[in-house]
Design a protein around this motif. Structure first.
Motif, mmCIF file in Angstrom:
data_model
loop_
_atom_site.group_PDB
_atom_site.id
_atom_site.type_symbol
_atom_site.label_atom_id
_atom_site.label_comp_id
_atom_site.label_asym_id
_atom_site.label_seq_id
_atom_site.Cartn_x
_atom_site.Cartn_y
_atom_site.Cartn_z
ATOM 1 N N GLU A 106 41.559 29.329 37.386
ATOM 2 C CA GLU A 106 40.467 29.746 36.512
ATOM 3 C C GLU A 106 40.297 31.253 36.545
ATOM 4 O OE1 GLU A 106 36.783 27.725 37.309
ATOM 5 O OE2 GLU A 106 37.838 25.838 37.679
ATOM 6 N N ARG A 107 39.972 31.798 35.381
ATOM 7 C CA ARG A 107 39.791 33.246 35.246
ATOM 8 C C ARG A 107 38.747 33.781 36.217
ATOM 9 N NH1 ARG A 107 38.274 36.536 29.729
ATOM 10 N NH2 ARG A 107 38.137 38.569 30.704
ATOM 11 N N ALA A 108 37.595 33.134 36.309
ATOM 12 C CA ALA A 108 36.506 33.632 37.163
ATOM 13 C C ALA A 108 36.941 33.695 38.626
ATOM 14 C CB ALA A 108 35.267 32.749 37.012
ATOM 15 N N LYS A 109 37.672 32.687 39.071
ATOM 16 C CA LYS A 109 38.123 32.678 40.469
ATOM 17 C C LYS A 109 39.180 33.751 40.713
ATOM 18 C CE LYS A 109 37.083 27.845 41.392
ATOM 19 N NZ LYS A 109 37.637 26.513 41.677
ATOM 20 N N LEU A 110 40.077 33.941 39.739
ATOM 21 C CA LEU A 110 41.095 34.983 39.884
ATOM 22 C C LEU A 110 40.457 36.369 39.836
ATOM 23 C CD1 LEU A 110 44.117 35.474 40.270
ATOM 24 C CD2 LEU A 110 44.325 35.589 37.782
ATOM 25 N N ASP A 111 39.482 36.554 38.947
ATOM 26 C CA ASP A 111 38.766 37.839 38.880
ATOM 27 C C ASP A 111 38.134 38.165 40.232
ATOM 28 O OD1 ASP A 111 39.388 38.288 36.235
ATOM 29 O OD2 ASP A 111 37.403 37.772 35.455
ATOM 30 N N GLN A 112 37.476 37.175 40.829
ATOM 31 C CA GLN A 112 36.823 37.384 42.125
ATOM 32 C C GLN A 112 37.843 37.730 43.204
ATOM 33 O OE1 GLN A 112 33.584 37.627 42.741
ATOM 34 N NE2 GLN A 112 34.037 38.103 44.867
ATOM 35 N N LEU A 113 38.970 37.020 43.185
ATOM 36 C CA LEU A 113 40.023 37.275 44.164
ATOM 37 C C LEU A 113 40.585 38.684 43.994
ATOM 38 C CD1 LEU A 113 41.803 36.239 46.449
ATOM 39 C CD2 LEU A 113 43.290 35.195 44.729
ATOM 40 N N MET A 114 40.833 39.108 42.758
ATOM 41 C CA MET A 114 41.378 40.441 42.519
ATOM 42 C C MET A 114 40.358 41.523 42.868
ATOM 43 S SD MET A 114 44.010 40.163 39.285
ATOM 44 C CE MET A 114 42.801 39.880 38.035
ATOM 45 N N PHE A 115 39.066 41.213 42.694
ATOM 46 C CA PHE A 115 38.009 42.163 43.040
ATOM 47 C C PHE A 115 37.964 42.400 44.545
ATOM 48 C CE2 PHE A 115 33.581 43.185 44.103
ATOM 49 C CZ PHE A 115 33.414 44.328 43.341
ATOM 50 N N THR A 116 38.211 41.353 45.316
ATOM 51 C CA THR A 116 38.118 41.463 46.778
ATOM 52 C C THR A 116 39.435 41.893 47.427
ATOM 53 O OG1 THR A 116 38.579 39.105 47.056
ATOM 54 C CG2 THR A 116 36.267 39.756 46.944
ATOM 55 N N ASP A 117 40.557 41.810 46.706
ATOM 56 C CA ASP A 117 41.857 42.208 47.260
ATOM 57 C C ASP A 117 42.568 43.098 46.236
ATOM 58 O OD1 ASP A 117 44.511 42.409 48.188
ATOM 59 O OD2 ASP A 117 44.469 40.401 49.068
ATOM 60 N N LYS A 118 42.343 44.387 46.357
ATOM 61 C CA LYS A 118 42.862 45.359 45.374
ATOM 62 C C LYS A 118 44.392 45.404 45.358
ATOM 63 C CE LYS A 118 38.765 46.719 44.154
ATOM 64 N NZ LYS A 118 38.098 46.010 43.098
ATOM 65 N N ASP A 119 45.045 45.200 46.507
ATOM 66 C CA ASP A 119 46.507 45.203 46.546
ATOM 67 C C ASP A 119 47.052 44.025 45.751
ATOM 68 O OD1 ASP A 119 46.586 47.489 48.108
ATOM 69 O OD2 ASP A 119 46.654 46.366 49.989
ATOM 70 N N LEU A 120 46.429 42.870 45.906
ATOM 71 C CA LEU A 120 46.818 41.678 45.140
ATOM 72 C C LEU A 120 46.630 41.947 43.647
ATOM 73 C CD1 LEU A 120 46.060 38.010 45.896
ATOM 74 C CD2 LEU A 120 45.293 38.942 43.741
ATOM 75 N N ALA A 121 45.492 42.536 43.301
ATOM 76 C CA ALA A 121 45.202 42.844 41.895
ATOM 77 C C ALA A 121 46.272 43.764 41.308
ATOM 78 C CB ALA A 121 43.820 43.488 41.769
#
Length: 152
Positions: A106-121
């Motif tokens: 889901e977009r919202a979950k991926l957005d949250q994950l990318m927000f908390t892990d900038k390297d992953l983003a």
């Protein structure tokens, strides 16, 4: 979810084992019977998909012609990622070409994950850019071929 399977998906190959585990933790498993629609052109999208088993057909319905298959995607490939980048409607249909198992992010979950892990983003966003660039090039080539054929 088994994070080691994600390592085989081009979108995630640049991620560390820890980052893969984070992505796996937000994915949901969904199954589709053959010939069933995963989504339709024009739908609002909030999810992207990774093929775990089976095949998915991406197609458009062309007036006067019918369904035009744009691609048949296999295990390990992903689709629908444009929905996690922008709010535009789906640009094509996605149909289970065979019975398939998908991981849904889901977009919202991926957005949250990318927000908390900038390297992953950073890794994911650059991969998205390369994927969209390749698809745009392929589309441009198809348009050139279509116009070349239509001149005869």
């Amino acid at each position: 979810m088994d994070a080691s399977l994600l390592k085989k998906v081009a979108l995630f190959e640049g991620l560390t084992q820890g980052q893969l585990a984070k992505v796996a933790s937000i994915a949901q498993v969904r199954q589709y019977e053959g010939s069933s629609f995963i989504f339709r052109e024009g739908d609002t999208g909030q999810e992207m998909y990774v093929i775990v088993e089976g095949r998915v057909r991406i197609s458009k319905n062309v007036p006067g012609i019918g369904e035009e298959a744009l691609a048949i995607l296999e295990k390990g490939q992903y689709f629908g990622e444009m929905a996690v980048i922008d709010d535009s409607p789906r640009s094509a249909d996605a149909i289970a070409h065979t019975p398939c198992t998908l991981w849904v992010v889901e977009r919202a979950k991926l957005d949250q994950l990318m927000f908390t892990d900038k390297d992953l983003a950073y890794v994911l966003l650059w991969t998205f850019v390369r994927t969209l660039s390749e698809r745009l090039r392929e589309t441009s080539d198809k348009i050139k071929a279509f116009f070349a054929i239509s001149r005869f």
